[in-house]
Design a protein around this motif. Structure first.
Motif, PDB file in Angstrom:
ATOM      1  N   LEU A   1       1.260   5.559  -1.453  1.00  0.00           N
ATOM      2  CA  LEU A   1       2.217   4.493  -1.761  1.00  0.00           C
ATOM      3  C   LEU A   1       1.934   3.870  -3.110  1.00  0.00           C
ATOM      4  O   LEU A   1       0.774   3.602  -3.441  1.00  0.00           O
ATOM      5  N   LYS A   2       2.990   3.640  -3.880  1.00  0.00           N
ATOM      6  CA  LYS A   2       2.859   2.927  -5.154  1.00  0.00           C
ATOM      7  C   LYS A   2       2.999   1.425  -4.879  1.00  0.00           C
ATOM      8  O   LYS A   2       3.735   1.016  -3.998  1.00  0.00           O
ATOM      9  N   GLY A   3       2.313   0.630  -5.670  1.00  0.00           N
ATOM     10  CA  GLY A   3       2.406  -0.817  -5.487  1.00  0.00           C
ATOM     11  C   GLY A   3       1.191  -1.343  -4.757  1.00  0.00           C
ATOM     12  O   GLY A   3       0.461  -0.606  -4.099  1.00  0.00           O
ATOM     13  N   ALA A   4       0.975  -2.624  -4.857  1.00  0.00           N
ATOM     14  CA  ALA A   4      -0.274  -3.224  -4.382  1.00  0.00           C
ATOM     15  C   ALA A   4      -0.285  -3.547  -2.899  1.00  0.00           C
ATOM     16  O   ALA A   4      -1.326  -3.589  -2.272  1.00  0.00           O
TER      17      ALA A   4
ATOM     18  N   SER B   1       6.934  -0.338   9.234  1.00  0.00           N
ATOM     19  CA  SER B   1       7.764  -0.408   8.030  1.00  0.00           C
ATOM     20  C   SER B   1       8.604   0.862   7.911  1.00  0.00           C
ATOM     21  O   SER B   1       8.119   1.965   8.151  1.00  0.00           O
ATOM     22  N   LYS B   2       9.860   0.697   7.499  1.00  0.00           N
ATOM     23  CA  LYS B   2      10.802   1.821   7.512  1.00  0.00           C
ATOM     24  C   LYS B   2      10.665   2.691   6.263  1.00  0.00           C
ATOM     25  O   LYS B   2      10.463   2.188   5.161  1.00  0.00           O
ATOM     26  N   LEU B   3      10.822   4.003   6.481  1.00  0.00           N
ATOM     27  CA  LEU B   3      10.836   4.970   5.394  1.00  0.00           C
ATOM     28  C   LEU B   3      12.283   5.360   5.085  1.00  0.00           C
ATOM     29  O   LEU B   3      13.088   5.542   6.005  1.00  0.00           O
ATOM     30  N   PHE B   4      12.583   5.503   3.803  1.00  0.00           N
ATOM     31  CA  PHE B   4      13.937   5.861   3.375  1.00  0.00           C
ATOM     32  C   PHE B   4      13.915   7.045   2.427  1.00  0.00           C
ATOM     33  O   PHE B   4      12.963   7.226   1.659  1.00  0.00           O
ATOM     34  N   SER B   5      14.997   7.833   2.494  1.00  0.00           N
ATOM     35  CA  SER B   5      15.297   8.816   1.463  1.00  0.00           C
ATOM     36  C   SER B   5      16.635   8.376   0.873  1.00  0.00           C
ATOM     37  O   SER B   5      17.672   8.481   1.546  1.00  0.00           O
TER      38      SER B   5
ATOM     39  N   THR C   1      10.851   6.245  -0.025  1.00  0.00           N
ATOM     40  CA  THR C   1      10.480   4.854  -0.301  1.00  0.00           C
ATOM     41  C   THR C   1      10.151   4.172   1.022  1.00  0.00           C
ATOM     42  O   THR C   1      10.608   4.597   2.080  1.00  0.00           O
ATOM     43  N   VAL C   2       9.346   3.124   0.930  1.00  0.00           N
ATOM     44  CA  VAL C   2       9.018   2.325   2.108  1.00  0.00           C
ATOM     45  C   VAL C   2       9.491   0.897   1.855  1.00  0.00           C
ATOM     46  O   VAL C   2       9.318   0.360   0.758  1.00  0.00           O
TER      47      VAL C   2
ATOM     48  N   HIS D   1       9.411   0.464  -2.111  1.00  0.00           N
ATOM     49  CA  HIS D   1       8.305   0.947  -2.934  1.00  0.00           C
ATOM     50  C   HIS D   1       8.211   2.460  -2.802  1.00  0.00           C
ATOM     51  O   HIS D   1       8.411   3.007  -1.712  1.00  0.00           O
ATOM     52  N   ASP D   2       7.857   3.135  -3.885  1.00  0.00           N
ATOM     53  CA  ASP D   2       7.787   4.593  -3.879  1.00  0.00           C
ATOM     54  C   ASP D   2       6.671   5.081  -2.959  1.00  0.00           C
ATOM     55  O   ASP D   2       5.573   4.506  -2.930  1.00  0.00           O
ATOM     56  N   ALA D   3       6.966   6.177  -2.253  1.00  0.00           N
ATOM     57  CA  ALA D   3       5.980   6.813  -1.371  1.00  0.00           C
ATOM     58  C   ALA D   3       6.138   8.322  -1.502  1.00  0.00           C
ATOM     59  O   ALA D   3       7.257   8.831  -1.573  1.00  0.00           O
ATOM     60  N   THR D   4       5.013   9.026  -1.540  1.00  0.00           N
ATOM     61  CA  THR D   4       5.033  10.489  -1.662  1.00  0.00           C
ATOM     62  C   THR D   4       4.308  11.098  -0.472  1.00  0.00           C
ATOM     63  O   THR D   4       3.183  10.687  -0.157  1.00  0.00           O
TER      64      THR D   4
END
Length: 363
Positions: free
Chosen positions: A290-293, A300-304, A342-343, A350-353
């Motif tokens: 996850l990007k961000g602090a 928490s929901k995941l989105f495309s 993203t989450v 926030h970006d998530a890979t």
């Protein structure tokens, strides 16, 4: 709240406490990074006495458990163990645990913190006339976890038990504080993990002996926060956040580990078998970077793009990698490594890979 028999030892060691399934347990002892480092480089000792523990006795103990749990325990010999789960009739995971076969009993230990869930679920299936008795050992038995490259050396020094050749989920017996204990090889942190299951009155002796034996190699007491970071880095799902009534075992990559496709009938077996036959697993457990602090809360929901495709089950700021990592369950089409998602946290994305599990492997 319930307290471990080691509560005063934890206070003495400088513990900060938190509530876990009705127990007051150490969150940390002042420095989570230092506790984490001890496990990765030397050895750490944790109190898991709040975990669910059951003892099943009686002539029908194996036959009865075999009929209700998801894995095949008939091939086990005394000293051997196996993962299993207990499923709803829809194949969802009510609980996830390790089963240990002794000559006169079967011990069950939750792989996660879910209170009395396993006891209550199994009790409903213990029918009148079955020659099996189930004892809830949550408070009468204690549980310690020793993890790290030096764990086997410390166990040998403390109790004269050689665990170097022990395979995961198998165990040996030892005499500790005048009580018979089970010394078990388990999987909790991605390091060499050994657990000690013993009557609660012997806990203080076991703890003190391990701390003394581990002093020359830098042993540290570790709390829930460090243990959770270690677990997520190792990509190990547990009962509660990952394994619950939202999930069927194949979605959590538990093929060949927690359920049998050949042993015959048990609750939820048809659903699991159908998934295996047709390959229609709806979602997959994956790692996420996850990007961000901020560390996203569980759920928490995941989105495309604008499409909701899953959720986060556990997340932590990893001391090993210096960034936020998570375990989560995106839909199958969004679970391949390097997939960009993203989450949602507090209304912003926030970006998530997607990352292959585990994040960390012991070398």
């Amino acid at each position: 709240m319930k307290q471990s028999r080691l509560h005063s030892q934890h206070i003495q060691a400088g513990a900060t406490f938190e509530e876990v399934t009705g127990w007051e347990m150490p969150a940390h002892y002042g420095n989570v990074e230092s506790e984490h480092r001890a496990v990765r480089q030397a050895v750490g000792l944790a109190d898991l006495s709040h975990r669910g523990k059951l003892r099943v006795t009686g002539d029908d103990r194996v036959k009865w458990l075999q009929s209700v749990i998801s894995n095949d325990i008939l091939p086990l010999q005394p000293g051997q163990g196996r993962y299993s789960s207990f499923l709803t009739h829809k194949g969802k995971m009510l609980t996830y645990f390790r089963v240990y076969l002794q000559t006169d009993a079967v011990m069950i230990e939750d792989a996660g913190e879910i209170g009395d869930t396993t006891y209550q679920a199994l009790r409903k299936f213990l029918l009148y006339g079955t020659k099996a008795k189930m004892e809830n050992c949550a408070e009468s038995w204690g549980l310690l976890l020793l993890s790290g490259p030096n764990a086997s050396t410390v166990i040998q020094s403390a109790f004269g038990v050689d665990v170097t050749a022990l395979k995961p989920v198998n165990f040996v017996s030892a005499q500790i504080g005048g009580q018979t204990a089970l010394v078990m090889r388990t999987e909790e942190t991605g390091e060499f993990d050994v657990e000690i299951l013993l009557p609660a009155e012997a806990l203080p002796t076991a703890w003190t002996t391990l701390i003394q034996a581990g002093a020359p190699v830098g042993i540290k007491a570790i709390g829930n926060h460090a243990r959770e970071a270690l677990r997520i880095e190792a990509g190990i799902p547990k009962a509660g956040p990952e394994l619950n009534e939202e999930i069927v075992p194949p979605e959590a990559n538990l093929e060949g580990k927690a359920f049998s496709l050949t042993k015959g009938c048990y609750p939820g077996q048809e659903v699991v078998a159908r998934m295996d036959t047709y390959g229609n697993v709806r979602r997959h457990l994956v790692g996420l970077i996850l990007k961000g602090a901020s560390v996203p809360p569980k759920g928490s929901k995941l989105f495309s793009g604008d499409r909701e495709v899953g959720w986060i089950s556990s997340a932590v700021r990893s001391p090993q990698f210096g960034q936020v990592i998570a375990l989560g369950f995106p839909l199958r089409d969004f679970s391949k490594p390097d997939t960009k998602l993203t989450v949602e946290v507090d209304g912003s994305h926030h970006d998530a890979t997607v990352h292959t599990l585990p994040f960390y492997t012991r070398t």
